[in-house]
Design a protein around this motif. Structure first.
Motif, mmCIF file in Angstrom:
data_model
loop_
_atom_site.group_PDB
_atom_site.id
_atom_site.type_symbol
_atom_site.label_atom_id
_atom_site.label_comp_id
_atom_site.label_asym_id
_atom_site.label_seq_id
_atom_site.Cartn_x
_atom_site.Cartn_y
_atom_site.Cartn_z
ATOM 1 N N CYS A 24 -7.018 26.866 16.308
ATOM 2 C CA CYS A 24 -8.238 26.365 16.959
ATOM 3 C C CYS A 24 -8.224 26.678 18.453
ATOM 4 C CB CYS A 24 -8.353 24.867 16.720
ATOM 5 S SG CYS A 24 -9.711 24.101 17.627
ATOM 6 N N GLU A 25 -9.398 26.994 18.975
ATOM 7 C CA GLU A 25 -9.490 27.344 20.395
ATOM 8 C C GLU A 25 -9.436 26.101 21.292
ATOM 9 O OE1 GLU A 25 -13.009 29.874 20.669
ATOM 10 O OE2 GLU A 25 -12.342 30.794 18.792
ATOM 11 N N CYS A 40 -10.793 21.431 16.040
ATOM 12 C CA CYS A 40 -12.059 20.860 16.522
ATOM 13 C C CYS A 40 -13.168 20.971 15.485
ATOM 14 C CB CYS A 40 -12.470 21.530 17.828
ATOM 15 S SG CYS A 40 -13.080 23.228 17.610
ATOM 16 N N GLY A 41 -13.088 22.008 14.625
ATOM 17 C CA GLY A 41 -14.113 22.174 13.594
ATOM 18 C C GLY A 41 -15.381 22.810 14.111
ATOM 19 N N CYS A 81 -15.323 25.415 17.011
ATOM 20 C CA CYS A 81 -15.161 26.736 17.624
ATOM 21 C C CYS A 81 -15.307 27.831 16.556
ATOM 22 C CB CYS A 81 -13.823 26.832 18.342
ATOM 23 S SG CYS A 81 -12.419 26.782 17.221
ATOM 24 N N CYS A 105 -12.380 27.977 14.074
ATOM 25 C CA CYS A 105 -12.431 26.879 13.096
ATOM 26 C C CYS A 105 -13.457 27.190 12.011
ATOM 27 C CB CYS A 105 -12.792 25.573 13.785
ATOM 28 S SG CYS A 105 -11.369 24.721 14.472
HETATM 29 ZN ZN LIG Z 1 -11.649 24.747 16.742
#
Ligand SMILES: [Zn+2]
Length: 545
Positions: free
Chosen positions: A64-65, A73-74, A76, A79
């Motif tokens: 994840c970024e 984070c879901g 980016c 994700c």
């Molecule tokens: Zn992410």
């Protein structure tokens, strides 16, 4: 929408939705945040404890970024792309089904290429202990010189089967069984989410049956909901093939009371209810284990075994009446039966046979049963001794100051002087106490004045008196106390207490089982016969069968 199994629906999407394994989750979150990612993880633990779910979350989190508190984070790009199951950067392999050398070669080729979306290419290898030797070698080569962009997450239920060369290169995490109370919480969410009306008792029964595995728990709930929206304990028991607690208490009571007829009748009732002997034997084992634990741990069983308060109380109450040795023996028999049932052509007969063995223990030549019987006989003997002691003590009063050892001559003299006093009399000493009462009073005084001596006396029991000589016998295993109590100083203290309680000079003797047996053998026949005549009179009698 196609039906999706509950355990898939409720598979956690990130660390914050995981149930249990708090310590592991915290460490992993920290690693994601600091970016200190090892090249190989090893996740060990029994089935359904969250190994694969954790691996999937971790694979996304390290890519994840903008991870949030270590969670993906879901949002980016990475994700979102990784949510697609077909992405090429998270590779899941099941070693149980792909064991061949082809996969080993593919693996070696594939690790050379960098990830396409994120920073890391993650290989999740499930049941890694099933890999072939060739595949292990390929894996090991990669682990020895891992490319910077590769992370392995190996999962296994059998870490002891892995070669040490692999173990030594992995960071290991052990996934414990999830406590039933935590599983209960997730089951409640899942049941409510599915619109099912489930009772607490039903969900707790499922949580316990799952033995720490969330996937099993959700699968059992799924099966129950398959029967209808109302899920109660009876439905869970019928889905699992287990027996309800009230029935199990009736059964263990019958065993404890050696009520063979009732035992057989209950087995018949169980069979007519459509239950399997094997499932029933397992329920009985668990039930006996809970009783045994209740005896050993008391109220702590509520926490140890995840029991509701009323259930705990019931187990504490019911286990009180059965000796620990018997419970152990019964549990042993049923555990053995569980194994044997797998090979039996007629499981019902096996079940009945084991149950009857538990009932008819008194005719069985094993040590535990013999110990049981010895304990019972000891009680009877000590009760008899009490009575005999009372009879003999009547003589002691009539023949004053018999401080010397109880010899044949003095016994004879006593017999002479007290011939008419055959019936057992209670009042014996100048203080008006029986031998029993004298002993008890002396012990009471010692408890106040000499707590150490009192403590020692508790490791054995009063064994009657010969006139003014009071006997004490060590409990099995406490023979070491005998010498301490017979030491001049302690003996004197005890004798003082006895003398005060009795009103005549009294003596004390501590014995162990061995010396008592020896002493009895040494006692002369004459004394023995004199004792008999004193107690029963000298008339010849006919023994009628
Ligand atoms: Zn992410």
């Amino acid at each position: 929408m196609a039906y999706q199994a509950l355990y898939r629906q409720w598979r956690p999407k990130d660390f914050s939705h995981m149930v249990g394994q708090e310590a592991i989750v915290e460490t992993l979150r920290h690693q994601v945040e600091t970016g200190r990612i090892p090249h190989a993880y090893l996740f060990c633990g029994s089935r359904g404890t969250g190994k694969t779910s954790t691996a999937k979350i971790l694979a996304r989190a390290i890519n994840c970024e903008h991870p949030k508190n270590g969670d993906p984070c879901g949002e980016c790009d990475t994700c979102r792309q990784m949510e697609n199951e077909d992405n090429l950067d998270i590779i899941e392999m099941d070693a149980a089904s792909n064991r061949g050398i082809d996969d080993a070669r593919t693996l070696r080729e594939s690790v050379k290429y960098p990830p396409q979306i994120g920073k890391y290419k993650v290989y999740i290898i499930d049941e890694v202990h099933m890999l072939t030797k060739e595949a292990f070698n390929a894996l090991l080569k990669t682990l020895e010189e891992p490319p910077a962009h590769i992370v392995f997450i190996l999962a296994t239920t059998e870490p002891q089967q892995l070669p040490t060369t692999i173990l030594s290169r992995c960071q290991r995490f052990d996934f414990g069984r999830i406590p039933a109370r935590q599983i209960l919480g997730r089951l409640r969410e899942a049941a409510d989410g599915a619109g099912a009306e489930a009772t607490d008792g039903a969900l707790m029964a499922i949580a316990r049956a799952a033995e720490g595995g969330m996937r099993d728990a959700l699968s059992i709930l799924d099966m129950c909901i398959g029967y209808g929206k109302k899920v109660d304990e009876a439905l869970v028991q019928s889905v699992l093939g287990t027996s309800d607690r009230a029935f199990l208490f009736r059964f263990s009571k019958a065993l404890a009371e050696e009520n063979a007829a009732e035992t057989i009748r209950l087995i018949d009732e169980m069979m007519k209810g459509g239950k399997e002997p094997a499932a029933f034997a397992k329920s009985v084992s668990e039930h006996l284990r809970t009783m045994l634990t209740a005896k050993c741990c008391g109220e702590a069983i509520a926490e140890i075994l995840d029991l509701a308060d009323d259930t705990t109380a019931e187990y504490l109450r019911e286990s009180e009446h059965i000796p620990t040795s018997r419970l152990m023996k019964m549990l042993e028999a049923f555990m053995q039966l569980e194994t044997e049932l797998k090979y039996m052509s007629s499981p019902r007969i096996g079940l009945e046979n084991t149950s009857l063995k538990c009932c008819l223990r008194t005719s069985e030549p094993d040590t535990l049963a013999i110990n049981d019987r010895i304990a019972e006989l000891e009680n009877q003997i000590s009760a008899l001794k009490d009575q005999i002691a009372k009879g003999v003590c009547v003589a002691a009063e009539a023949a004053p100051a018999p401080k010397e050892k109880n010899t044949a001559a003095s016994a004879g003299k006593k017999a002479e002087t007290s011939r008419p006093a055959a019936p057992v009399q209670k009042t014996l000493t100048p203080t008006g106490r029986s031998a029993d009462e004298t002993w008890k009073e002396a012990v009471r005084q010692l408890q106040k004045g000499e707590p150490a001596i009192h403590g020692m006396l508790l490791m054995g029991s009063y064994a009657g008196s010969n006139g003014t000589n009071y006997l004490w016998k060590a409990n099995p295993g406490f023979d070491i106390i005998v010498a301490s109590l017979n030491s001049a100083e302690r003996k004197k203290k005890i004798e003082e207490a006895l003398t005060a309680a009795a009103g005549v000079p009294s003596t004390f003797q501590a014995t162990d089982m061995q010396s008592e047996i020896k002493k009895n053998e040494e006692a002369s026949d004459e004394e023995y016969v004199a004792g008999l005549i004193e107690t029963f009179g000298a008339e010849p009698v006919d023994v009628v069968e």
